[in-house]
Write an enzyme that holds these catalytic residues in place. Sequence first.
Site, short mmCIF file in Angstrom:
data_model
loop_
_atom_site.label_atom_id
_atom_site.label_comp_id
_atom_site.label_asym_id
_atom_site.label_seq_id
_atom_site.Cartn_x
_atom_site.Cartn_y
_atom_site.Cartn_z
N CYS A 72 0.85 -1.18 -0.09
CA CYS A 72 0.05 -0.08 -0.03
C CYS A 72 1.00 1.28 -0.06
O CYS A 72 0.39 2.38 -0.74
CB CYS A 72 -0.81 -0.04 1.31
SG CYS A 72 -0.07 0.07 2.67
N HIS A 369 -1.73 0.87 7.37
CA HIS A 369 -2.22 0.87 5.91
C HIS A 369 -1.77 2.48 5.56
O HIS A 369 -2.05 3.20 6.27
CB HIS A 369 -3.51 0.82 5.63
CG HIS A 369 -4.10 0.77 4.50
ND1 HIS A 369 -3.34 -0.15 3.37
CD2 HIS A 369 -5.16 1.14 3.71
CE1 HIS A 369 -3.95 0.03 2.35
NE2 HIS A 369 -5.02 0.79 2.42
N ASN A 392 -8.14 4.72 -2.34
CA ASN A 392 -7.43 3.72 -1.58
C ASN A 392 -6.76 2.73 -2.77
O ASN A 392 -6.96 3.09 -3.99
CB ASN A 392 -8.62 2.77 -0.89
CG ASN A 392 -7.72 1.86 0.13
OD1 ASN A 392 -6.73 1.58 0.21
ND2 ASN A 392 -8.81 1.57 1.09
#
Length: 450
Positions: A72, A369, A392
Amino acid sequence: MQDYQPLTSQRLNDIRTSFDSNAQRRLAMNASVENGVNKVAYNYDAARFLQRRFSTQLNQGKVTNQRRSGRCWLFSSLNVARFVAKREMGIANQEFEFSQNYAMYFDKLERANYFLRDMAELIAQGKTPDSRLVQFQMESVMGDGGQWTMAMNVYKKYGAVPKDFFPETEASMNTRFLDEHLRHMLHEQVARMFQNKDNAAEVERLINEGVERAHSILTVNLGEPPVSFEWEYTDDEGNFHRDGEMTPVEFWNKYVGPAHLEDYVCLVNDPRQEHPRGEKIAIQHLGNVAGGDPTEYLNVDMSVMKDLARRILVEEGIPVWFGCDCGAFADRQKGNWSVNLFDYESVYGFGQSLNKEERVRYWDSAMNHAMAFNGVDVADDGTTTKRWRVENSWGEDVADKGYFTMDDEWFDEYVYEVAVPKSMLSAELQEGLNKPALELDAWDPMGALA
C-alpha cells in the site's frame, strides 16, 4: 508455574448466569451468530449521514489494486506521483499508472542488502542470535510494508516506469511465497554470518552472495526490470508527444520531479507525552536503501497535520499521502471510516474507552495502511474540515468505486502520519528538523509499517 488465581467453575457459572439473565446480551448473541457482530453493531445514522460530497475533489481516475500484497505504501506514493505525472503530461482525463512491481523489485533488492549489512553490524557489536533485537529483525525481515521516505529512496535511485513496461506478475499480486523464499534465504545467510563472525572477509562474501540470491529470486518471480524504454503519448488536446528513449530515472525526474516529492517530510502524531511535539523521532534499524535518507518523522499535533493536509489539497491541488490504522471502525465494503460507525457498547455491554495515547502505548493501535487523501470538505470558514475523500488501493469493487470517506474525528483518532512539503512548515517546525532525532526501539509502535 506461577501461583495464579484459577478461573473456578463457580466463577464461570456466575458469569454465565449473569449473561443469560441479560435479555439484550442474548438478543445480540442471537443476531451476531447469524449475521456477524459488525452488522448487528452497525450505526445506521452514522453511515447514512457520512456524505460523499466534498468542497475540494481532485480528478485522479480509476483506483489501483494492490491485490494480495502489503504494497500500500508504494501504491499510495505512486498514486500521488501519477497525479503529478498526468498533470505534467496533460493527460489528466486519461488512465495512467506507474509500475508498482518495478518499485517493489528494487525495494526488496535494496532491503536485502540493508538487512544483511545491518545484521553484520549487530554481529560485530557482539549481539547473539537469541537477543531480542536480532530475533525481532529476523522475524520481521522482508515484509511488504514501508514508509514514504523509503519509497522516495527507491524512486530517487531507480526512478519509475509506466506500468505497461513492467506489469504485475502472479508473485507481485500475491507476495506470500516470494516473501517466504526471500526470508528463508536471508535467515540462512545470517546463520552463516554468525558462524563466521570472526572472519570479516567471509561475512562480506555472505552479504554479497545474499544480494545475488535476492536478485535471482526477485527476477524469477517478478521479471527483469527495464533499463530504458521508448515513451510516446497523446495529451488531452490530441497532441502527440515522442520523448524517445528514456531511463526510469529520467522519466521520474521529467514528469514527477517538478513536484519535488523527494523533499517532502513526514509528520507523525505520536501522542505519548514523553515524546515532545516539534522534535524528530526515528526508529532504530528501520530502512531499505543503504546510503539513502533515514526514516525520520517530525512529531506534531494533529491540528498541524490536518491543516497542512487541507492546504495541500485546496491550495496546491495535489493528493496527500498518509498512514493510518485502517481496521478501526471501518466498513470496507461501503467505504466508510467513522468513530461512531459501530455501537459495540450496546452489543457487548461495554465500549472501547482507551484514548489515542493509551492505544499506542499498549499496542492497541498503530499505523498499518497507507493511502492518499484525494479530497476534503471544508466548512464555510475556510479552515474547519468536516470529512475527507480517500483514494485507496483495494480496487473498484468496494466503497465508491474504490474511493473511501473518512469523518474528521476518525482522522484525529486513527491517522498517524502525513507527507508534506518542507516549505509549508512553520519556521519553528523547520528548526525542529535540524535537531537530532530521538531514536526509538525497533519494535516501537511508531515503527509499524504501512
